[in-house]
Design a protein around this motif. Sequence first.
Motif, PDB file in Angstrom:
ATOM      1  N   SER A  92      47.488  38.769  51.970  1.00 44.73           N
ATOM      2  CA  SER A  92      48.457  38.896  51.120  1.00 44.73           C
ATOM      3  C   SER A  92      49.572  37.528  50.979  1.00 44.73           C
ATOM      4  CB  SER A  92      49.264  40.052  51.144  1.00 44.73           C
ATOM      5  OG  SER A  92      50.129  40.193  50.480  1.00 44.73           O
ATOM      6  N   PRO A  93      49.633  37.018  49.624  1.00 44.40           N
ATOM      7  CA  PRO A  93      49.269  37.581  48.274  1.00 44.40           C
ATOM      8  C   PRO A  93      47.743  37.222  48.134  1.00 44.40           C
ATOM      9  CG  PRO A  93      50.532  35.574  48.189  1.00 44.40           C
ATOM     10  CD  PRO A  93      50.534  35.906  49.492  1.00 44.40           C
ATOM     11  N   VAL A  94      47.285  37.994  46.923  1.00 43.67           N
ATOM     12  CA  VAL A  94      45.848  37.779  46.878  1.00 43.67           C
ATOM     13  C   VAL A  94      45.551  36.375  46.155  1.00 43.67           C
ATOM     14  CG1 VAL A  94      45.474  40.347  46.465  1.00 43.67           C
ATOM     15  CG2 VAL A  94      46.367  39.040  44.621  1.00 43.67           C
ATOM     16  N   LEU A  95      44.401  35.686  45.725  1.00 42.16           N
ATOM     17  CA  LEU A  95      43.997  34.680  45.286  1.00 42.16           C
ATOM     18  C   LEU A  95      44.509  34.775  43.922  1.00 42.16           C
ATOM     19  CD1 LEU A  95      43.002  31.887  45.633  1.00 42.16           C
ATOM     20  CD2 LEU A  95      40.543  32.787  45.149  1.00 42.16           C
ATOM     21  N   ASN A  96      45.206  33.957  43.373  1.00 47.95           N
ATOM     22  CA  ASN A  96      45.499  34.145  41.876  1.00 47.95           C
ATOM     23  C   ASN A  96      45.143  32.662  41.141  1.00 47.95           C
ATOM     24  OD1 ASN A  96      47.494  32.164  42.659  1.00 47.95           O
ATOM     25  ND2 ASN A  96      49.033  33.759  42.642  1.00 47.95           N
ATOM     26  N   GLY A  97      44.393  31.762  41.860  1.00 48.78           N
ATOM     27  CA  GLY A  97      43.949  30.678  41.073  1.00 48.78           C
ATOM     28  C   GLY A  97      44.852  29.365  41.533  1.00 48.78           C
ATOM     29  N   GLU A  98      46.218  29.504  41.841  1.00 47.45           N
ATOM     30  CA  GLU A  98      47.158  28.480  42.370  1.00 47.45           C
ATOM     31  C   GLU A  98      47.560  28.291  43.791  1.00 47.45           C
ATOM     32  OE1 GLU A  98      50.650  28.920  39.830  1.00 47.45           O
ATOM     33  OE2 GLU A  98      49.662  28.817  37.972  1.00 47.45           O
ATOM     34  N   ASN A  99      46.919  29.368  44.577  1.00 47.09           N
ATOM     35  CA  ASN A  99      47.247  29.263  45.916  1.00 47.09           C
ATOM     36  C   ASN A  99      46.012  29.602  46.678  1.00 47.09           C
ATOM     37  OD1 ASN A  99      46.396  31.616  45.243  1.00 47.09           O
ATOM     38  ND2 ASN A  99      47.820  33.014  46.481  1.00 47.09           N
ATOM     39  N   ILE A 145      32.060  40.736  51.404  1.00 47.82           N
ATOM     40  CA  ILE A 145      32.064  40.836  49.987  1.00 47.82           C
ATOM     41  C   ILE A 145      33.253  41.753  49.462  1.00 47.82           C
ATOM     42  CG2 ILE A 145      31.149  41.232  47.644  1.00 47.82           C
ATOM     43  CD1 ILE A 145      28.272  39.944  48.564  1.00 47.82           C
ATOM     44  N   SER A 146      33.238  42.993  49.858  1.00 47.87           N
ATOM     45  CA  SER A 146      34.252  43.759  49.307  1.00 47.87           C
ATOM     46  C   SER A 146      35.518  43.336  49.862  1.00 47.87           C
ATOM     47  CB  SER A 146      33.906  45.188  50.344  1.00 47.87           C
ATOM     48  OG  SER A 146      32.630  45.937  49.791  1.00 47.87           O
ATOM     49  N   TRP A 147      35.703  42.760  51.137  1.00 45.79           N
ATOM     50  CA  TRP A 147      37.019  42.149  51.545  1.00 45.79           C
ATOM     51  C   TRP A 147      37.508  40.889  50.615  1.00 45.79           C
ATOM     52  CZ3 TRP A 147      35.318  41.980  57.225  1.00 45.79           C
ATOM     53  CH2 TRP A 147      35.348  43.187  57.889  1.00 45.79           C
ATOM     54  N   ILE A 148      36.559  40.014  50.199  1.00 42.43           N
ATOM     55  CA  ILE A 148      36.926  39.245  49.381  1.00 42.43           C
ATOM     56  C   ILE A 148      37.286  39.653  47.957  1.00 42.43           C
ATOM     57  CG2 ILE A 148      36.094  37.006  47.944  1.00 42.43           C
ATOM     58  CD1 ILE A 148      34.339  36.647  50.808  1.00 42.43           C
ATOM     59  N   THR A 149      36.530  40.634  47.626  1.00 41.07           N
ATOM     60  CA  THR A 149      37.058  41.015  46.172  1.00 41.07           C
ATOM     61  C   THR A 149      38.434  41.750  46.176  1.00 41.07           C
ATOM     62  OG1 THR A 149      34.611  41.539  45.734  1.00 41.07           O
ATOM     63  CG2 THR A 149      35.878  42.786  44.408  1.00 41.07           C
ATOM     64  N   ARG A 150      38.684  42.389  47.359  1.00 45.40           N
ATOM     65  CA  ARG A 150      39.897  43.146  47.266  1.00 45.40           C
ATOM     66  C   ARG A 150      40.966  42.000  47.604  1.00 45.40           C
ATOM     67  NH1 ARG A 150      40.034  48.463  45.371  1.00 45.40           N
ATOM     68  NH2 ARG A 150      38.144  49.417  46.149  1.00 45.40           N
ATOM     69  N   SER A 151      40.862  40.848  47.956  1.00 50.54           N
ATOM     70  CA  SER A 151      41.748  39.930  48.177  1.00 50.54           C
ATOM     71  C   SER A 151      41.895  38.875  46.987  1.00 50.54           C
ATOM     72  CB  SER A 151      41.339  39.312  49.575  1.00 50.54           C
ATOM     73  OG  SER A 151      41.263  39.985  50.538  1.00 50.54           O
ATOM     74  N   VAL A 152      41.440  38.990  46.126  1.00 51.63           N
ATOM     75  CA  VAL A 152      41.398  38.172  45.017  1.00 51.63           C
ATOM     76  C   VAL A 152      42.175  38.927  43.755  1.00 51.63           C
ATOM     77  CG1 VAL A 152      39.762  36.754  45.737  1.00 51.63           C
ATOM     78  CG2 VAL A 152      39.117  38.388  44.138  1.00 51.63           C
ATOM     79  N   PRO A 154      42.267  40.550  39.883  1.00 48.24           N
ATOM     80  CA  PRO A 154      41.310  41.253  38.983  1.00 48.24           C
ATOM     81  C   PRO A 154      40.542  40.286  38.169  1.00 48.24           C
ATOM     82  CG  PRO A 154      43.334  42.344  38.936  1.00 48.24           C
ATOM     83  CD  PRO A 154      43.650  41.119  39.718  1.00 48.24           C
ATOM     84  N   SER A 155      41.073  39.367  37.823  1.00 48.11           N
ATOM     85  CA  SER A 155      40.230  38.520  36.795  1.00 48.11           C
ATOM     86  C   SER A 155      39.268  37.744  37.681  1.00 48.11           C
ATOM     87  CB  SER A 155      41.174  37.552  36.118  1.00 48.11           C
ATOM     88  OG  SER A 155      41.915  36.704  36.712  1.00 48.11           O
ATOM     89  N   ILE A 156      39.616  37.106  38.877  1.00 47.03           N
ATOM     90  CA  ILE A 156      38.749  36.331  39.737  1.00 47.03           C
ATOM     91  C   ILE A 156      37.773  37.305  40.100  1.00 47.03           C
ATOM     92  CG2 ILE A 156      38.497  35.071  41.813  1.00 47.03           C
ATOM     93  CD1 ILE A 156      41.366  33.803  41.313  1.00 47.03           C
ATOM     94  N   ALA A 157      38.109  38.523  40.547  1.00 47.63           N
ATOM     95  CA  ALA A 157      37.104  39.496  41.066  1.00 47.63           C
ATOM     96  C   ALA A 157      36.095  39.747  39.962  1.00 47.63           C
ATOM     97  CB  ALA A 157      37.777  40.983  41.477  1.00 47.63           C
ATOM     98  N   GLN A 158      36.346  39.761  38.696  1.00 46.51           N
ATOM     99  CA  GLN A 158      35.257  40.027  37.667  1.00 46.51           C
ATOM    100  C   GLN A 158      34.379  38.852  37.589  1.00 46.51           C
ATOM    101  OE1 GLN A 158      34.671  42.644  35.678  1.00 46.51           O
ATOM    102  NE2 GLN A 158      36.004  43.775  36.813  1.00 46.51           N
TER     103      GLN A 158
END
Length: 310
Positions: A92-99, A145-152, A154-158
Amino acid sequence: MPHSHYAPRQHASARADAPRQHQPARPDAPRQHTSARADAPRQHQPARPDAPRMSSTTSSIPFVSASMDLSQDPSSPYYVHPSDNPASALVSPVLNGENYNHWSIGMKRSLISKQKLALIDGSILMPPKTDPTYKAWERANNMVISWITRSVSPSIAQSIVWMDKTYEIWEELEERLSQGNLYRIAELHQCIFNFRQGELDISNYFTQLKILWDELDNFRPLPKCTCEAMPDTKKYFMEDRVIAFLRGLNDTYAGIRSQIMILEPLPSLRKVFSLVIQQERQTFGNETDMKVMAINGPWRGRGSSVNRGR
């Protein structure tokens, strides 16, 4: 007649003597031969049980290795602990494209603690479906894969939802989101140059500055070299940080800053920090502790911040 009667008695006596002379020799021969026969098996008996034992041990090693269930071995990357939850976010925080850089460091540490780093760095690739380890790999792979998806976000997860291999997902995120390193390096250099103490106490000022240095080191680490120039390179590297720390101090510390700057050689960064924080306590005393409590502990007199005129 007496003479002829005496001759046969001598001949009979001679016949009786012959077997009596050979009788001791006959039992000796079989006893020697029997002893030799008994000795041979005794010499080979220790060797016979050894041979099958060695063969049994040698043949059992690949059998155990091939039949071992890796998903039940806690030291294996394939092992999934009963408490592991696929719905959990590891960082936390999740991956948002800038961090990405901070996020990737946090994810790697979390995966190392769960012994799953080999699944994302390419050390373990997907085995054939006929391989005995496939089921164990599939389970561990889907968990990561589930851990990565939960740690990014929503747009990156898609954008990674249709990818089914952890190492491919990790490579995709790295290539897509870490391309701005040069711009971030330039930004870090500028932030470090312009950073000033302001309202921060010495401890928080040093901490904030160190965060910037650590991130810069992640992009531009010192080379690992044993050449003759390396000691001087490290010396200049640390001197630059001492100077950056001193020049960002408030004017209240102008005296100790001047004293340190004229020293030859310059003290280490830890020593300089120790000297400056001692000066802070001598100048402001308990007022510094009150400032720290106001910043770090909102439940400890949030409104008791004191202006120290810095």
